[in-house]
Each structure stands twice: as C-alpha cells, then as structure tokens.
Motif scaffolding. Structure first.
Motif, PDB file in Angstrom:
ATOM      1  N   LYS B  55       0.834  -1.209   0.000  1.00 10.13           N
ATOM      2  CA  LYS B  55       0.000   0.000   0.000  1.00 10.13           C
ATOM      3  C   LYS B  55       0.871   1.263   0.000  1.00 10.13           C
ATOM      4  CE  LYS B  55      -4.164   2.035   1.589  1.00 10.13           C
ATOM      5  NZ  LYS B  55      -5.452   1.833   2.187  1.00 10.13           N
ATOM      6  N   ARG B  58       2.434   1.832  -3.494  1.00 11.23           N
ATOM      7  CA  ARG B  58       1.473   2.386  -4.459  1.00 11.23           C
ATOM      8  C   ARG B  58       1.144   3.852  -4.132  1.00 11.23           C
ATOM      9  NH1 ARG B  58      -2.857  -2.084  -6.501  1.00 11.23           N
ATOM     10  NH2 ARG B  58      -4.058  -1.369  -4.710  1.00 11.23           N
ATOM     11  N   LYS B  59       1.002   4.125  -2.810  1.00  8.67           N
ATOM     12  CA  LYS B  59       0.677   5.488  -2.381  1.00  8.67           C
ATOM     13  C   LYS B  59       1.789   6.471  -2.789  1.00  8.67           C
ATOM     14  CE  LYS B  59      -0.958   7.430   1.971  1.00  8.67           C
ATOM     15  NZ  LYS B  59      -1.113   7.129   3.401  1.00  8.67           N
ATOM     16  N   PHE B  62       1.925   6.980  -6.572  1.00  7.80           N
ATOM     17  CA  PHE B  62       0.808   7.824  -7.023  1.00  7.80           C
ATOM     18  C   PHE B  62       1.066   9.298  -6.693  1.00  7.80           C
ATOM     19  CE2 PHE B  62      -3.615   9.442  -6.210  1.00  7.80           C
ATOM     20  CZ  PHE B  62      -4.074   9.345  -7.504  1.00  7.80           C
ATOM     21  N   TRP B  64       3.147  11.821  -7.055  1.00  2.00           N
ATOM     22  CA  TRP B  64       4.309  12.356  -7.784  1.00  2.00           C
ATOM     23  C   TRP B  64       4.666  13.771  -7.353  1.00  2.00           C
ATOM     24  CZ3 TRP B  64       3.256  16.740 -10.578  1.00  2.00           C
ATOM     25  CH2 TRP B  64       1.925  16.975 -10.928  1.00  2.00           C
ATOM     26  N   THR B 322      -0.168  -9.248   3.271  1.00  2.00           N
ATOM     27  CA  THR B 322      -1.494  -8.675   3.532  1.00  2.00           C
ATOM     28  C   THR B 322      -2.286  -8.505   2.229  1.00  2.00           C
ATOM     29  OG1 THR B 322      -0.774  -6.371   3.337  1.00  2.00           O
ATOM     30  CG2 THR B 322      -0.574  -7.379   5.520  1.00  2.00           C
ATOM     31  N   VAL B 323      -1.629  -8.720   1.113  1.00  2.00           N
ATOM     32  CA  VAL B 323      -2.284  -8.551  -0.193  1.00  2.00           C
ATOM     33  C   VAL B 323      -2.376  -9.881  -0.947  1.00  2.00           C
ATOM     34  CG1 VAL B 323      -2.114  -7.404  -2.460  1.00  2.00           C
ATOM     35  CG2 VAL B 323      -1.479  -6.169  -0.381  1.00  2.00           C
ATOM     36  N   ASN B 337      -4.319 -10.534  -8.871  1.00  2.00           N
ATOM     37  CA  ASN B 337      -2.867 -10.428  -8.729  1.00  2.00           C
ATOM     38  C   ASN B 337      -2.417  -8.969  -8.924  1.00  2.00           C
ATOM     39  OD1 ASN B 337      -0.131 -10.863  -8.708  1.00  2.00           O
ATOM     40  ND2 ASN B 337      -0.134 -12.449 -10.286  1.00  2.00           N
ATOM     41  N   PRO B 338      -2.712  -8.119  -7.925  1.00  2.00           N
ATOM     42  CA  PRO B 338      -2.413  -6.693  -8.120  1.00  2.00           C
ATOM     43  C   PRO B 338      -0.919  -6.362  -7.946  1.00  2.00           C
ATOM     44  CG  PRO B 338      -3.364  -7.033  -5.960  1.00  2.00           C
ATOM     45  CD  PRO B 338      -3.314  -8.388  -6.610  1.00  2.00           C
ATOM     46  N   HIS B 339      -0.084  -7.074  -8.676  1.00  2.00           N
ATOM     47  CA  HIS B 339       1.363  -6.878  -8.540  1.00  2.00           C
ATOM     48  C   HIS B 339       1.799  -5.539  -9.123  1.00  2.00           C
ATOM     49  CE1 HIS B 339       2.550  -7.333 -12.732  1.00  2.00           C
ATOM     50  NE2 HIS B 339       1.593  -8.236 -12.834  1.00  2.00           N
ATOM     51  N   PHE B 344       3.927   1.366 -11.093  1.00  2.00           N
ATOM     52  CA  PHE B 344       2.553   1.702 -10.737  1.00  2.00           C
ATOM     53  C   PHE B 344       2.309   3.180 -11.015  1.00  2.00           C
ATOM     54  CE2 PHE B 344      -0.864   2.787  -7.702  1.00  2.00           C
ATOM     55  CZ  PHE B 344      -1.798   1.837  -8.079  1.00  2.00           C
ATOM     56  N   HIS B 346       1.535   6.764 -12.766  1.00  2.00           N
ATOM     57  CA  HIS B 346       1.962   7.500 -13.959  1.00  2.00           C
ATOM     58  C   HIS B 346       3.161   6.850 -14.652  1.00  2.00           C
ATOM     59  CE1 HIS B 346       0.212  10.110 -10.928  1.00  2.00           C
ATOM     60  NE2 HIS B 346      -0.329  10.765 -11.914  1.00  2.00           N
ATOM     61  N   LYS B 348       4.174   3.757 -14.769  1.00  2.00           N
ATOM     62  CA  LYS B 348       4.203   2.318 -15.073  1.00  2.00           C
ATOM     63  C   LYS B 348       4.956   2.122 -16.388  1.00  2.00           C
ATOM     64  CE  LYS B 348      -0.227   2.371 -17.298  1.00  2.00           C
ATOM     65  NZ  LYS B 348      -1.625   2.136 -17.290  1.00  2.00           N
TER      66      LYS B 348
END
Lengths: 103, 406
Positions: B55, B58-59, B62, B64, B322-323, B337-339, B344, B346, B348
């Motif tokens: 998490k 990803r946070k 995101f 930027w 946890t995921v 499968n949110p790998h 992740f 912008h 990616k």
C-alpha cells in the motif's frame, strides 16, 4: 446473451454482444479504444477502467476490496467507476452503457 | 562460493545436486516489511529509505508531487547513475504535466506489440532460438537464449534490421554495468555513441524505425529535440534489458524444477496470461526504483527529509502477505494479482506491452517445443541493497533442453 454498449472518450458508441467471460475480455476482443486490459484481467493495471451508468450500478454491484484499492490510486476514478475485468457478462447486463475512462 | 565486495553483485555458486532449489527466489524483505515497513541503504553517499509495503509503495508512486521523478538525471535509479550520465531518460525522469504529454505521443508506438504481425515475428524469433538450442548438448541460458531473444525482440520494438541485434548482444546483459563494476561510464558511452550514430543516420536517411519516427514527432507544436530523442532511446535500451533477460532465465529455472507446471501450460494454454503475471510478480525483475522527496515528510512513520531519496520496492510489495495469499508460492493461475512488477501509476513501464508479449509468447512456445529442462550448473546473481541480499537471477545457468518430439 447480453448487448454491452461502450461509449469511448471520443463519444463513439459501440455495441457488442457477449455471452461469457469478463467485460474487459469482450472489449479487447473487438478493440474498444481506451480499454486495453494490459494485465489480462488480474487487477494489476487499471487499463480497463469504465464508468457504469446509474441504472445498472446496483445490478453490476460494488467492487471488491482489491479493486477498490486499485481505483483509489486512479486519478480518473469516480463513484461509478469499475474495472471491467472484474465484471462478468450475464444476461442481467443486457443493454448496459459503459463509458470508457481513458482515451 | 564466490563472494564479491562493494557495489558489485554478490555471486554464490550453488551446486544443483545439493540445493535443487535453483527456482527458489526468497523474500529477503519479509521481516523488515512486517516489523518496520521500511529498509535503509546507502548508495554513493545518497541514502535511500526503501518503502516495502504494497500500500505504501502504491501510495508513494501515485504521489508524484510529494515524491518526484524529475530530479537530476540518473538520481532515481538505484544504484544512482548521476556520475555516469547527463541525459534525462524520457518519460521516466519527467513528472506530470510534461510526462503526460510525452506518454501521449509515445503510447501508440509502444502498443504496436499488440498487433498480430508483431506477435508472429516474435513467435518466429523464439521458435528459431529454441530450435537451435534443442540441437545442443548444453545451453548457457543467458548468453545463448535470453540475451539473443531480448535483443532480437528489441529490433521489433525499434523497427530496425534484425542484424542490429548482433551489436547489442555483443554488449552483454547490462548496458551501464560491466563485469568489473556496477556502474561503468565507458560501457554507458558505448550505448550513447551508438544511439548518436543511429540518430545521425536517421537524420540523413529517414526510415520507418523508432529513431526516424521520434525525430519527426511533434510535441505541443514543436519537433522533439535531439536530446529528447536520445533520452527516449536510452530508456528503451536500458529499461527492458536485464529485466526481460532475468524473467526468461528465471522462468526456465522454474520449469526445470517444476515439470508438471510445464505440462499444465502445454495442456491448458488459456492460463498463459495469468501465468505471465504470476511469474513476473514472483521474480520481480526490477527490485526497486527511486523517487526524490519534495518536502520534509514521513513514510510509514519514518522521517524523510526534503531532497532525500526513497525507493519504491516492487519486489517487496509483490510478496506482501497482507495482499497476496501464499505470496512465496508461484500459483500459475492466480486470479487476482495486483502486482507492481511493471511499476505503478503515472510511471508504469512504457515497454510493458512489449515485455508482456515476449513473456506470453515464450510461455506459449516453450511447452510446445520442450518436454523437459535439466539444470546442469547454476550460479546465482545476488544483489546487495544495504543489509538485504536478494537473488534477482543468475550469473550463469547451464541447462540441457529436451525436445518435445524426442
């Protein structure tokens, strides 16, 4: 069988008949613009983001936790956002309108 | 056992008859991820806070505005490349809104791998390489299969002559690293000189290749500059080299030790898409990438000073318990499968479509042509990131490939 209506960011409406599989698979099989499904439907890329029209929101249902978390980090997300890889085609969806989130 | 020092990758030679675990890629970040959520490392006196939880990764990716990519060229790469290059890699080292504009003009070219003709060409490259190796008594996977495959596939992405691949193969696995050092300016200059010459060639005699297309690309009413074209090409060459090579090599080690999984792919090719995503999650060929904090802040309760570095540890996030259920197991048909193996948000990976097609075609053709893979010798490539030691692939992997027909 269900008729799924896609509306692209260009405003084009494309109607496709589907019987099984996910909405994303149906969209990529006919090349709907802006709906790429890069990860093949495992909820990793958010390139199959759609907005569900109000009439069908209850029928489609709420996103699961992992999908919600994915959308949380998508700046295009709205209340009616869903990842189309997580929506299975069924007769209940006949006539649904889905606006493709990306160009 | 061979152990390197300093920045050089640590190599541990394991005899396969003792270990029989060449396809095991352990999660070195587990304890730190659970206990603290971060790790710390120094890199050329520019320390890094490694963000380990899914998490948080990803946070931060995101965010930027809080954690930028548009720092000094080379600084968001780990190890930092600030001392070996001035060219900004585009769009990787640019933030929105300019980043969005670059992506927009580049995306259609980088989606070409979805075209049927492209897939067919890729399939021919893979088939030819496997057929050639099936005739051999032994195959050194990296030099005789993965590197040639990656290089030949790159000619499709660049739309250049297949002969160019021979030059790229001669450079070896890394474009900025050599046997002697993790960062090699002389070696990086080989790539830069090559790209400069190709740009000159494309100016003089434009064709249908990526160089010519970029030189003719308009961005907000002006043509891309030579430096911008160079920055896009450097990224195209560097980004998908050791990552794709490691994926292919590691996958072969996996199917060597899990022949039933190879049988499964052969019997049910419908799982290839999911298998690709799962193997890329498990192997996570790119361990992490940096960002530079734009203010004094905190990540996972840990202080991060303005203008200091964090890294988004994809490899750790991809094993977050946890995921992912049973995160240390390869479940080829894993459904959700949110790998983050391709990054992740912008930033990616721009080359992910190309990489995924290589991986999918490889997993489609391999079980058709190969019945069994026997590991003869394996030398692991272990990266050192502070206190973490992570197996990312192999220095060498010698195998015998057995034909499906015989």
């Amino acid at each position: 069988m269900a008729v799924i209506n896609f509306i692209t960011q260009e405003g084009e409406k494309i109607s496709v008949e589907g019987t099984s599989g996910s909405i994303m698979e149906l969209a990529t099989s006919v090349g709907i613009a802006g709906l790429d499904g890069d990860c093949g439907g495992v909820c990793s890329c958010a390139t199959c983001h759609v907005y569900v029209n109000e009439t069908y929101r209850k029928i489609v249902g709420e996103a699961e936790k992992i999908e919600k978390e994915m959308l949380e980090f998508d700046e295009l997300a709205k209340e009616n956002s869903r990842l189309s890889c997580q929506i299975e085609i069924s007769e209940k969806l006949d006539g649904i309108e889905l606006i493709v989130a990306r160009e | 056992m061979l152990i390197g020092t300093g920045n050089k990758a640590l190599s541990i030679h394991l005899s396969t008859d003792i270990a029989m675990k060449d396809s095991l890629f352990q999660d070195t970040f587990e304890e730190a991820r659970k206990q603290k959520g971060i790790g710390q490392m120094n890199d050329q006196d520019d320390p890094i806070v490694m963000v380990l939880r899914h998490k948080d990764v990803r946070k931060c990716a995101f965010n930027w505005k809080g954690f930028k990519s548009e720092a000094k060229p080379g600084r968001i790469v780990v190890p930092s490349e600030v001392n070996i290059r001035d060219t900004r890699q585009i769009p990787f080292e640019i933030d929105p809104p300019n980043h969005t504009a670059y992506r927009k003009v580049l995306e259609s070219w980088f989606k070409r791998p979805l075209q049927e003709e492209y897939k067919n060409s890729l399939s021919a490259i893979i088939s030819e390489l496997l057929d050639e190796q099936l005739k051999q008594e032994a195959t050194e996977v990296i030099s005789e299969l993965s590197l040639p495959l990656q290089s030949k596939a790159l000619t499709l992405l660049l739309n250049t002559s297949m002969e160019e691949a021979e030059t790229w193969i001669s450079w070896g696995v890394h474009v900025f690293r050599s046997e002697a050092t993790a960062l090699d300016k002389d070696k990086a200059n080989i790539l830069y000189d090559y790209i400069e010459k190709e740009i000159d060639r494309a100016i003089e005699k434009p064709g249908k290749d990526l160089y010519s297309v970029l030189l003719n690309t308009e961005l907000e009413g002006r043509k891309l500059s030579r430096e911008e074209v160079k920055g896009i090409l450097v990224l195209t060459f560097a980004g998908g080299r050791d990552t794709v090579i490691n994926f292919l090599t590691n996958s072969l080690s996996y199917f060597a030790e899990k022949p039933k999984m190879l049988d499964w792919l052969r019997k049910d090719p419908s799982i290839i898409g999911k298998a690709t995503e799962e193997l890329v999650r498990y192997f996570s060929p790119l361990t992490h990438i940096g960002r530079v904090s734009t203010s004094d802040t905190a990540v996972c309760g840990h202080e991060v000073k303005s203008d200091s570095r964090i890294s988004l540890c994809w490899a750790s996030a991809n094993r977050d318990e946890t995921v992912f259920e049973n995160p240390n197991e390869v479940i080829l048909d894993r459904k959700v499968n949110p790998h983050v193996a391709f990054g992740f948000s912008h930033h990616k990976c721009l080359g992910a479509t190309h990489a995924r097609q290589i991986m999918k075609e490889f997993l489609r053709i391999l079980p058709r042509k190969v019945s069994k893979i026997e590991i003869l010798e394996a030398e692991e490539n272990i990266e050192e990131w502070g206190d973490f030691k992570r197996k990312v692939g192999f220095e060498k992997l010698n195998v015998k490939l057995y034909s499906q027909q015989g």
